[in-house]
Design an enzyme around this catalytic site. Sequence first.
Site, PDB file in Angstrom:
ATOM      1  N   CYS A   2       0.858  -1.189   0.000  1.00  0.00           N
ATOM      2  CA  CYS A   2       0.000   0.000   0.000  1.00  0.00           C
ATOM      3  C   CYS A   2       0.892   1.236   0.000  1.00  0.00           C
ATOM      4  CB  CYS A   2      -0.935   0.091   1.187  1.00  0.00           C
ATOM      5  SG  CYS A   2      -2.114  -1.253   1.303  1.00  0.00           S
ATOM      6  N   ARG A  27       3.532  -0.048  -5.103  1.00  0.00           N
ATOM      7  CA  ARG A  27       3.349  -0.679  -3.790  1.00  0.00           C
ATOM      8  C   ARG A  27       2.042  -1.459  -3.699  1.00  0.00           C
ATOM      9  NH1 ARG A  27       6.862   1.592  -0.006  1.00  0.00           N
ATOM     10  NH2 ARG A  27       5.562   0.796   1.664  1.00  0.00           N
ATOM     11  N   TRP A  74      -2.851  -2.579  -1.712  1.00  0.00           N
ATOM     12  CA  TRP A  74      -2.576  -3.999  -1.946  1.00  0.00           C
ATOM     13  C   TRP A  74      -3.423  -4.730  -0.917  1.00  0.00           C
ATOM     14  CZ3 TRP A  74      -0.360  -8.290   0.580  1.00  0.00           C
ATOM     15  CH2 TRP A  74      -0.008  -9.345  -0.264  1.00  0.00           C
ATOM     16  N   ASN A 100      -1.766   1.739   5.783  1.00  0.00           N
ATOM     17  CA  ASN A 100      -0.928   0.665   5.257  1.00  0.00           C
ATOM     18  C   ASN A 100      -0.627  -0.243   6.427  1.00  0.00           C
ATOM     19  OD1 ASN A 100       1.027  -0.912   4.017  1.00  0.00           O
ATOM     20  ND2 ASN A 100       2.653   0.610   4.259  1.00  0.00           N
ATOM     21  N   GLY A 101      -0.834  -1.547   6.255  1.00  0.00           N
ATOM     22  CA  GLY A 101      -0.484  -2.464   7.334  1.00  0.00           C
ATOM     23  C   GLY A 101      -1.637  -3.371   7.697  1.00  0.00           C
ATOM     24  N   GLU A 481      16.766 -16.802 -11.225  1.00  0.00           N
ATOM     25  CA  GLU A 481      16.281 -15.446 -11.489  1.00  0.00           C
ATOM     26  C   GLU A 481      15.493 -15.400 -12.815  1.00  0.00           C
ATOM     27  OE1 GLU A 481      15.917 -12.907  -9.842  1.00  0.00           O
ATOM     28  OE2 GLU A 481      15.904 -11.176 -11.170  1.00  0.00           O
ATOM     29  N   LYS A 485      11.525 -14.335 -12.952  1.00  0.00           N
ATOM     30  CA  LYS A 485      11.054 -13.205 -13.752  1.00  0.00           C
ATOM     31  C   LYS A 485       9.975 -13.654 -14.746  1.00  0.00           C
ATOM     32  CE  LYS A 485      13.434  -9.480 -12.525  1.00  0.00           C
ATOM     33  NZ  LYS A 485      13.617  -9.855 -11.130  1.00  0.00           N
ATOM     34  N   GLU A 488       6.696 -14.352 -12.816  1.00  0.00           N
ATOM     35  CA  GLU A 488       5.971 -13.217 -12.239  1.00  0.00           C
ATOM     36  C   GLU A 488       5.446 -12.264 -13.312  1.00  0.00           C
ATOM     37  OE1 GLU A 488       8.017 -10.306  -9.806  1.00  0.00           O
ATOM     38  OE2 GLU A 488       9.909 -10.739 -10.775  1.00  0.00           O
ATOM     39  N   HIS A 504      17.894 -35.821 -11.826  1.00  0.00           N
ATOM     40  CA  HIS A 504      17.361 -36.436 -10.598  1.00  0.00           C
ATOM     41  C   HIS A 504      15.859 -36.213 -10.456  1.00  0.00           C
ATOM     42  CE1 HIS A 504      21.382 -37.454  -9.381  1.00  0.00           C
ATOM     43  NE2 HIS A 504      21.759 -36.206  -9.635  1.00  0.00           N
ATOM     44  N   LYS A 603       5.544  -4.116  -4.937  1.00  0.00           N
ATOM     45  CA  LYS A 603       6.998  -4.017  -4.931  1.00  0.00           C
ATOM     46  C   LYS A 603       7.584  -4.098  -3.532  1.00  0.00           C
ATOM     47  CE  LYS A 603      10.766  -1.890  -7.209  1.00  0.00           C
ATOM     48  NZ  LYS A 603      11.157  -3.166  -7.826  1.00  0.00           N
TER      49      LYS A 603
END
Length: 608
Positions: A2, A27, A74, A100-101, A481, A485, A488, A504, A603
């Site tokens: 947020c 955010r 968010w 926020n929170g 990585e 990427k 996402e 394996h 983010k």
Amino acid sequence: MCGIVGYVGEQSAVDVVVAGLRRLEYRGYDSAGVAILDGTTLQVERKAGKLANLDEVLANRSLPGTLGIGHTRWATHGPPNDANAHPHVDCAGAVAVVHNGTIENFEELVAGLGERGHARRSDTDTEAVAHLVEECYDGDLAAAVRTVCKQLEGSFVLVVAHRDEPGLIVAARRNLPLVIGLGDGENFVGSDVTAFIAHTRTARAVEQDQVVEVRRTGVQVTDLDGVVVEGETYHVDWDTDAAEKGGYEFFMLKEIQEQPDAVRDTLGGRLTPEGLLHLDELAMSDQDIRGIDQVVIIACGSSYHSGLVGKYAIERWCRLPVHVEMASEFRYRDPVVGRSTLVIAISQSGETADTLEALRHAREQRAWVLAVTNTIGSTISRESDAALYTRAGPEVAVASTKAVMAQLAAMYVVGLYLAQVRGTRDADEVRAHMHDLQEIPDLITELIGRMEPVRELARSLKDAQRVLFLGRHVGYPMALEGALKLKELAYISAEGFPAGEIKHGPIALIEQGTPVVILAPRHALQAKLINNIQEVRARGARTIVVATDGDDSVLPYADDVIWIPDTKSLLTPLLTIVPMQVLSAEVAAARGLDVDQPRNLAKSVTVE
Ligand code: F6R
């Protein structure tokens, strides 16, 4: 998660607040809203979805006023719909709150509010705060907010406006970031400095359990008992243009281009006239550095991958054991760290809750904690013993690129510095490695200039169901990585494996045509990698090989080749990462997805 903005000044508050939200949208983008106070008229507008949806609503509304608060969400409590969008108001519509929170005791608070006759209009924990402020308010908004904060458990940043206090916003924080922007005849609060750097570069971080009264003429900070506390301001040197798209379709593409500077700036100013490293930021005496008996690196996501590369460098150069831990798991398994452990907490945002909790745990065990972060004044930098700033500038795209690149550069610098002080590498060798590192920015520039074949390749992968990424040694973290990427951004199932591990189990995933990206720059283990390429190809894989310029040995086994410039094998992540970034962004774009704001993500991940 947020993003929060508050403004009191002389400009149109809705313009300033919405511009701030645009910069904070990374955010969270489940909904957005503003509350604007004009005299004693408090108007609230909010809308589910991205900020663009709120823009449409505001285009048909007039919201005069020079005081405002805003929020980009968010979702945690309640689905992302209009009713749950912030700001939330009390029964009378006199109090507006953004938050926020997570308020952990909100059910208990809501039950009490219900019994006392407050009607609930959303599923959020935040609305309870608006009603509590309504109950506590007797003409002093800051006092009411302080009283309410004492009743709250969990984490919060709150920004509150009241229609009976036309020139005041009150903000408070616990466990999450809040920064004050000090302007000339105008003042701001924001989740981070990008909310206001277009207006002022003078900032002050708000500490734990502090309450801020923001007026046009000044700002006062108190603790929860109303005792005034002084604090230091700092100058923000981030470039405002860096937070704009600058002609690129997506921030991510622009941020990929900015990587040579991110490396150059992170390496810059670290050499003595004799060509040796100095790293005063580590704030450890040479004797203490010599006394380190293990290094533990804690981080999440892409930052964790930077940490893995750091392990290879530190172990190679310093002969010290290095453990890289996912921060979300670290403190729950009673890790063995102590006085002679150097803990490195890597975080672009400097606010990731898992990393923050992990470093708090490490400090309780008396380890020395070095933060490697991109955000000056962030909670992780302030709560660590020392902070080494990566100098990537503001990163807006949710998927991290230039900040990860700068983290990689920082990990090499830390490794070399420890080796220099501990005497495991001599001065000439340190100089030689620094020389190689300093050549990297130009190689990245060259590499970025030849990404067209990767874009073409991306278009051909747009309908892939699954992509595998393989690497050995430092290629392994970059395989992770590349897979992260692609997952996402393009929502394609992607996995990264150490190439030797595939036989394996994971090799069973390969079907005719399954794309397999193999990171195979020139390296001592290349012969083994070539075996692995053959193994997957024999089972029908389409092999996409990342190889060093002029290395024809991979050609017989590669369906596609991505060429990268030559460098020392330990440094290859600084180059192999670039096509991984471009590939994922371009596959996402080819699938018509929002490259900068992938679904369900944010983010700055400030929840555990
Ligand atoms: C992936 C990505 C995330 C972050 C992770 C940690 O592209 O950006 O995986 O790396 O959320 O964030 P920071 O570095 O801010 O702690």
